[in-house]
Design a protein around this motif. Structure first.
Motif, PDB file in Angstrom:
ATOM      1  N   GLU A 137      11.826 -11.869  22.789  1.00  0.00           N
ATOM      2  CA  GLU A 137      12.003 -13.290  23.113  1.00  0.00           C
ATOM      3  C   GLU A 137      13.414 -13.626  23.579  1.00  0.00           C
ATOM      4  O   GLU A 137      13.608 -14.402  24.508  1.00  0.00           O
ATOM      5  CB  GLU A 137      11.637 -14.148  21.895  1.00  0.00           C
ATOM      6  CG  GLU A 137      11.743 -15.638  22.147  1.00  0.00           C
ATOM      7  CD  GLU A 137      11.338 -16.464  20.934  1.00  0.00           C
ATOM      8  OE1 GLU A 137      11.460 -17.712  21.006  1.00  0.00           O
ATOM      9  OE2 GLU A 137      10.913 -15.874  19.913  1.00  0.00           O
ATOM     10  N   HIS A 138      14.424 -13.054  22.925  1.00  0.00           N
ATOM     11  CA  HIS A 138      15.811 -13.384  23.254  1.00  0.00           C
ATOM     12  C   HIS A 138      16.434 -12.410  24.253  1.00  0.00           C
ATOM     13  O   HIS A 138      17.624 -12.486  24.526  1.00  0.00           O
ATOM     14  CB  HIS A 138      16.645 -13.423  21.969  1.00  0.00           C
ATOM     15  CG  HIS A 138      16.169 -14.443  20.970  1.00  0.00           C
ATOM     16  ND1 HIS A 138      15.471 -14.093  19.823  1.00  0.00           N
ATOM     17  CD2 HIS A 138      16.258 -15.791  20.967  1.00  0.00           C
ATOM     18  CE1 HIS A 138      15.175 -15.191  19.137  1.00  0.00           C
ATOM     19  NE2 HIS A 138      15.623 -16.230  19.815  1.00  0.00           N
ATOM     20  N   LYS A 139      15.614 -11.495  24.773  1.00  0.00           N
ATOM     21  CA  LYS A 139      16.068 -10.542  25.791  1.00  0.00           C
ATOM     22  C   LYS A 139      17.306  -9.776  25.338  1.00  0.00           C
ATOM     23  O   LYS A 139      18.275  -9.616  26.085  1.00  0.00           O
ATOM     24  CB  LYS A 139      16.336 -11.251  27.123  1.00  0.00           C
ATOM     25  CG  LYS A 139      15.162 -12.080  27.626  1.00  0.00           C
ATOM     26  CD  LYS A 139      13.885 -11.265  27.715  1.00  0.00           C
ATOM     27  CE  LYS A 139      12.690 -12.112  28.116  1.00  0.00           C
ATOM     28  NZ  LYS A 139      11.401 -11.362  28.057  1.00  0.00           N
ATOM     29  N   GLU A 144      13.439  -7.989  17.326  1.00  0.00           N
ATOM     30  CA  GLU A 144      13.908  -8.535  16.067  1.00  0.00           C
ATOM     31  C   GLU A 144      12.697  -8.859  15.187  1.00  0.00           C
ATOM     32  O   GLU A 144      11.551  -8.664  15.588  1.00  0.00           O
ATOM     33  CB  GLU A 144      14.770  -9.766  16.333  1.00  0.00           C
ATOM     34  CG  GLU A 144      16.004  -9.420  17.161  1.00  0.00           C
ATOM     35  CD  GLU A 144      16.823 -10.635  17.558  1.00  0.00           C
ATOM     36  OE1 GLU A 144      16.290 -11.767  17.431  1.00  0.00           O
ATOM     37  OE2 GLU A 144      17.975 -10.470  17.992  1.00  0.00           O
ATOM     38  N   PHE A 145      12.952  -9.366  14.003  1.00  0.00           N
ATOM     39  CA  PHE A 145      11.881  -9.545  13.025  1.00  0.00           C
ATOM     40  C   PHE A 145      10.722 -10.374  13.579  1.00  0.00           C
ATOM     41  O   PHE A 145       9.554  -9.981  13.493  1.00  0.00           O
ATOM     42  CB  PHE A 145      12.433 -10.197  11.752  1.00  0.00           C
ATOM     43  CG  PHE A 145      11.443 -10.231  10.624  1.00  0.00           C
ATOM     44  CD1 PHE A 145      11.417  -9.232   9.673  1.00  0.00           C
ATOM     45  CD2 PHE A 145      10.513 -11.272  10.524  1.00  0.00           C
ATOM     46  CE1 PHE A 145      10.492  -9.249   8.632  1.00  0.00           C
ATOM     47  CE2 PHE A 145       9.591 -11.292   9.492  1.00  0.00           C
ATOM     48  CZ  PHE A 145       9.581 -10.290   8.546  1.00  0.00           C
ATOM     49  N   GLY A 146      11.033 -11.520  14.158  1.00  0.00           N
ATOM     50  CA  GLY A 146       9.986 -12.386  14.697  1.00  0.00           C
ATOM     51  C   GLY A 146       9.238 -11.748  15.846  1.00  0.00           C
ATOM     52  O   GLY A 146       8.006 -11.869  15.952  1.00  0.00           O
ATOM     53  N   MET A 151       4.237  -8.860  17.766  1.00  0.00           N
ATOM     54  CA  MET A 151       3.647  -7.677  18.377  1.00  0.00           C
ATOM     55  C   MET A 151       2.625  -7.022  17.443  1.00  0.00           C
ATOM     56  O   MET A 151       1.517  -6.676  17.858  1.00  0.00           O
ATOM     57  CB  MET A 151       4.733  -6.663  18.742  1.00  0.00           C
ATOM     58  CG  MET A 151       4.198  -5.421  19.438  1.00  0.00           C
ATOM     59  SD  MET A 151       5.460  -4.159  19.708  1.00  0.00           S
ATOM     60  CE  MET A 151       5.684  -3.541  18.037  1.00  0.00           C
ATOM     61  N   LEU A 152       2.999  -6.868  16.176  1.00  0.00           N
ATOM     62  CA  LEU A 152       2.088  -6.232  15.226  1.00  0.00           C
ATOM     63  C   LEU A 152       0.847  -7.087  14.982  1.00  0.00           C
ATOM     64  O   LEU A 152      -0.238  -6.559  14.736  1.00  0.00           O
ATOM     65  CB  LEU A 152       2.814  -5.960  13.908  1.00  0.00           C
ATOM     66  CG  LEU A 152       3.989  -4.973  13.990  1.00  0.00           C
ATOM     67  CD1 LEU A 152       4.610  -4.766  12.612  1.00  0.00           C
ATOM     68  CD2 LEU A 152       3.559  -3.650  14.585  1.00  0.00           C
TER      69      LEU A 152
END
Length: 250
Positions: A137-139, A144-146, A151-152
């Motif tokens: 998301e943040h490129k 990262e966790f979120g 994805m999972l």
């Protein structure tokens, strides 16, 4: 008449037996020839690999120490990658995988592992890029966790617990330190423990781990079907195999 019929039947059996023997002999000869050809090809490939490694050492071993240091390996990987220098994550992944002796330099045999690892990673790159494009998301170039939780959730068909996501992050994150706190505490929560996230080089490994770890098992039928479909994509991208799944001979 009966004796003549028996004689004819006996001759037919003998002829059939000889025919089977000839077929078995022909098969044995074919198998022998095939094995001999495979052995010749293997020897030829081995010699070509040795010559290629020798050329690499001659060109990139600037210190003439019989090993390649990090700067020398960087130069080699850049040339093999059409002039594009490997990122720090990519380089560290290749070097740490190959440096079995932990000397900080690569020997002849370790260089072969390094090149094989790099080629395997390059083959998986299109799949990895698609994953990062969708979930990073943040490129940042890291999951990262979120990002990882989304994805999972998609590949498993159900939202995993924070503990399960943190387990994956702990194992494959850049710092390998995801922190969990109790729900009643006011300290850092699992979603805050993003650390540096999972780098591109560990994406396929993290997904593969998710499928094989008990925490990844989902109970709903739809989730299992979706997970199986995505697992095929991962296996294709990863044939990913092992670090050296024959890529050195291709």
């Amino acid at each position: 008449c009966s004796s003549r019929a028996e004689a004819v039947g006996g001759r037919r059996k003998v002829a059939c037996f000889h025919s089977l023997c000839k077929m078995a002999g022909a098969v044995a000869v074919a198998v022998h020839r095939q094995r001999a050809m495979e052995q010749r090809e293997a020897r030829k490939q081995f010699m070509e690999d040795q010559l290629r490694m020798n050329r690499y050492f001659t060109k990139y071993d600037k210190t003439n120490e019989g090993t390649l240091n990090k700067d020398e390996l960087r130069a080699l990987l850049k040339d093999l990658n059409d002039g594009v220098e490997a990122t720090d994550d990519e380089f560290n992944y290749v070097f740490e995988t190959a440096d079995k002796s932990r000397t900080g330099d690569l020997s002849f045999g370790e260089l072969k592992i390094a090149l094989c690892t790099f080629k395997t990673y390059q083959r998986s790159k299109p799949f990895i890029d698609s994953v990062m494009h969708k979930y990073d998301e943040h490129k940042t170039g890291r999951l990262e966790f979120g990002d990882l939780k989304k994805m999972l959730t998609d590949i498993g068909g159900a939202e995993p617990s924070d503990e399960a996501v943190a387990d994956v992050l702990e194992r494959f994150g850049a710092k390998a330190k995801a922190k969990l706190t109790s729900a009643s505490g006011g300290a850092e929560t699992a979603s805050d423990a993003q650390e540096d996230g999972i780098p591109t080089t560990q994406t396929v490994h993290a997904i593969s781990y998710w499928y094989t770890h008990p925490k990844a098992v989902q109970d709903d039928e739809e989730g299992l079907e979706r997970g199986a479909s995505n697992k095929n994509q991962v296996e294709t991208a990863g044939k990913s195999g092992s670090v050296c799944g024959g890529c050195c001979t291709s």
